[in-house]
Design an enzyme around this catalytic site. Structure first.
Site, short mmCIF file in Angstrom:
data_model
loop_
_atom_site.label_atom_id
_atom_site.label_comp_id
_atom_site.label_asym_id
_atom_site.label_seq_id
_atom_site.Cartn_x
_atom_site.Cartn_y
_atom_site.Cartn_z
N MET A 14 54.05 -34.25 17.54
CA MET A 14 55.08 -33.24 17.19
C MET A 14 55.12 -31.99 17.73
SD MET A 14 56.85 -35.18 15.14
CE MET A 14 57.89 -33.51 14.70
N LYS A 15 54.03 -31.35 17.82
CA LYS A 15 53.96 -30.18 18.56
C LYS A 15 54.35 -30.22 19.99
CE LYS A 15 50.32 -28.49 15.53
NZ LYS A 15 48.88 -28.16 15.31
N ASN A 29 51.79 -30.71 11.35
CA ASN A 29 50.61 -30.39 12.05
C ASN A 29 50.21 -31.61 13.00
OD1 ASN A 29 50.19 -27.89 10.85
ND2 ASN A 29 49.28 -29.00 9.16
N CYS A 30 50.92 -32.31 13.18
CA CYS A 30 50.65 -33.58 14.37
C CYS A 30 50.67 -33.11 15.72
CB CYS A 30 51.84 -34.69 14.33
SG CYS A 30 51.76 -35.90 15.45
N ASP A 31 49.80 -33.40 16.69
CA ASP A 31 49.78 -32.88 17.94
C ASP A 31 50.95 -33.20 18.77
OD1 ASP A 31 47.48 -31.36 17.51
OD2 ASP A 31 46.25 -32.71 18.30
#
Length: 115
Positions: free
Chosen positions: A14-15, A10-12
């Site tokens: 990472m996205k 859920n890390c931005d």
């Protein structure tokens, strides 16, 4: 060629990294170290290449919540122990590709690696 991206689902950041890889049609394996954990060998290898100061995410809330004694006198060994105990303290993402390791996401860095 095996490409693995390590991080938290859920890390931005990472996205953004995963979206970039998907847009470029690059196949990769995602390793969520919050759910699957991470081993000492990976952390040591990453610290050998990038330095423990880069791999340890001091800007994150997990690190900031540590008491001052845990944050004091940081060394490679202490940082690795903290990251093993709480993988959320590892900077994200860590990408292993083409025999290289990159920490964090910058589109230009990824483009140079896969270009």
């Amino acid at each position: 060629m095996t490409i693995t991206i390590y991080g938290i689902k859920n890390c931005d950041t990472m996205k953004k990294a995963r979206t970039w890889l998907d847009a470029e049609g690059i196949d990769y394996t995602f390793h969520d170290y919050k759910t699957a954990g991470i081993d000492d060998a990976h952390l040591n290898a990453w610290c050998d290449v990038a330095g423990w100061e880069t791999v340890l995410n001091r800007a994150g809330t997990t690190f900031k919540k540590l008491d001052e004694a845990e944050k004091a006198d940081l060394s490679r060994e202490k940082a690795i122990a903290l990251m093993l105990a709480q993988p959320s303290m590892i900077k994200r993402p860590v990408l292993e590709a083409k025999g290289k390791i990159t920490v964090g996401f910058k589109p230009d860095t990824y483009a140079a690696l896969f270009g």
